[in-house]
Design an enzyme around this catalytic site. Structure first.
Site, short mmCIF file in Angstrom:
data_model
loop_
_atom_site.label_atom_id
_atom_site.label_comp_id
_atom_site.label_asym_id
_atom_site.label_seq_id
_atom_site.Cartn_x
_atom_site.Cartn_y
_atom_site.Cartn_z
N PRO A 1 -24.62 5.99 -1.05
CG PRO A 1 -24.69 6.24 0.97
CD PRO A 1 -23.58 6.26 -0.32
CD GLU B 1 -23.01 13.94 5.36
OE1 GLU B 1 -23.84 13.91 4.90
OE2 GLU B 1 -22.56 13.59 6.25
NE ARG C 1 -14.26 -12.49 -11.22
CZ ARG C 1 -15.76 -13.45 -12.28
NH1 ARG C 1 -16.93 -12.64 -12.11
NH2 ARG C 1 -15.36 -14.59 -12.23
CG ASP D 1 -18.89 -15.70 -11.91
OD1 ASP D 1 -18.27 -16.80 -11.64
OD2 ASP D 1 -18.84 -14.62 -12.24
N1 ADE Z 1 -20.11 5.89 -0.86
C1 ADE Z 1 -19.97 5.36 0.11
N2 ADE Z 1 -21.22 4.63 0.77
C2 ADE Z 1 -21.72 3.95 -0.65
C3 ADE Z 1 -21.96 2.50 -0.79
N3 ADE Z 1 -22.73 1.62 -0.56
N4 ADE Z 1 -22.84 2.50 -2.15
C4 ADE Z 1 -21.66 3.21 -3.30
N5 ADE Z 1 -20.64 4.23 -2.67
C5 ADE Z 1 -20.89 4.72 -1.39
#
Ligand code: ADE
Length: 286
Positions: A113, A140, A182, A197
């Site tokens: 994230p 984590e 794709r 797209d």
């Molecule tokens: N791992 C946990 N959350 C994630 C996200 N939003 N994007 C990519 N990998 C992740």
């Protein structure tokens, strides 16, 4: 294209056997190899994580096990070879870097994230690579030294699929593999399907797609917009653009705000005015 995926949950990747991606694998357009990270752990418990230095909640994935796993995948091997009879998505071993066109090294993708955003543009860039290696972290995350170490030898990208936190990188990898897969030549039946797209380059760039309809012309009293039955290509194209603009303003105001006024014709401008959408002067955009 060759794709290697390392994870403690290889079962997550069963969907890669079906639909477009499954067919691309059958045809050999995509060579997907899923590896069990724990195969490179040496203790009886197959430990892959430990407590974080500096304290705090959760666990961090150990660098040694990731290092061995990535080295082995790059070398083309795997500690255990799951042959016929094992889950079809966990076929590991075999192959070699030479199996990849050009015999080069993979680009290492680490879903997290805290990574840079995954976009259609990045999907296209990755679709042009011959070999990708996805390292799926859990808990984590992966000890940062792994990315530092491979950053000296490989192109390493930490990538986020959105501003929310998943339980691990597996679902993010599935999302990326589908978006990338794709785009590979021959994967979509209709060669032009990716052209329209949302977010694809072109005239409708940075607009989301408008609504779509198929037969019957009336369903439960809801009619298909008559212009779509008119056979008038120019009017259909104009209607589609109007609908794309309407949806972009309604659902993605930040995309609408970022539209380059130079790319808008006078009809576009009139519609945006009707929608009470005003471009902010640049210094007010944030
Ligand atoms: N791992 C946990 N959350 C994630 C996200 N939003 N994007 C990519 N990998 C992740």
């Amino acid at each position: 294209m060759r794709l290697d995926i390392v994870s403690i949950f290889p079962e997550y990747f069963a969907p890669l056997d079906v639909s477009l991606i499954g067919k691309a694998r059958e045809r050999g357009t995509l060579d997907v190899r899923v590896h069990q990270l724990r195969d490179w752990a040496h203790d009886v418990h197959k430990t892959v994580d430990d407590t974080p230095y500096g304290g705090g909640p959760g666990m961090v994935m150990k660098p040694e096990v990731w290092g061995e796993a990535i080295d082995a995948v790059i070398a083309g091997g795997s500690p255990t070879t799951v042959t016929e009879g094992g889950p079809s998505t966990t076929v590991t071993g075999g192959g070699s870097p030479a199996a990849v066109a050009g015999g080069g090294l993979p680009r290492l993708i680490v879903p997290t994230p805290s990574g840079r955003p995954f976009t259609q543009e990045l999907a296209q860039e990755l679709a042009d690579e011959p070999w990708l290696l996805f390292a799926c972290g859990r808990y984590e995350g992966i000890d940062s030294r792994v990315m530092a170490e491979y950053g000296t030898r490989l192109r390493v990208d930490e990538i986020s699929i959105g501003d929310y936190v998943l339980a691990g990188g597996e679902v993010a990898t599935l999302v990326m593999v589908e978006a990338i897969g794709r785009l590979l030549p021959g994967v979509l039946g209709n060669a032009h399907s990716a052209v329209d797209d949302s977010f694809a380059p072109g005239a409708m760039r940075n607009l989301v797609e408008g609504p779509v309809f198929t037969k019957p012309p009336v369903w439960r009293g809801h009619e298909v917009p008559p212009v779509l039955l008119s056979g008038h290509h120019g009017k259909v194209a104009r209607w589609r653009r109007d609908e794309a603009l309407r949806r972009t303003v309604a659902n993605r105001p930040e995309l609408a705000a970022a539209l380059d006024p130079e790319t808008l014709d006078k009809h576009d401008r009139r519609l945006l005015e009707e929608l009470s959408f005003r471009f902010q002067p640049e210094d007010m955009a944030n």
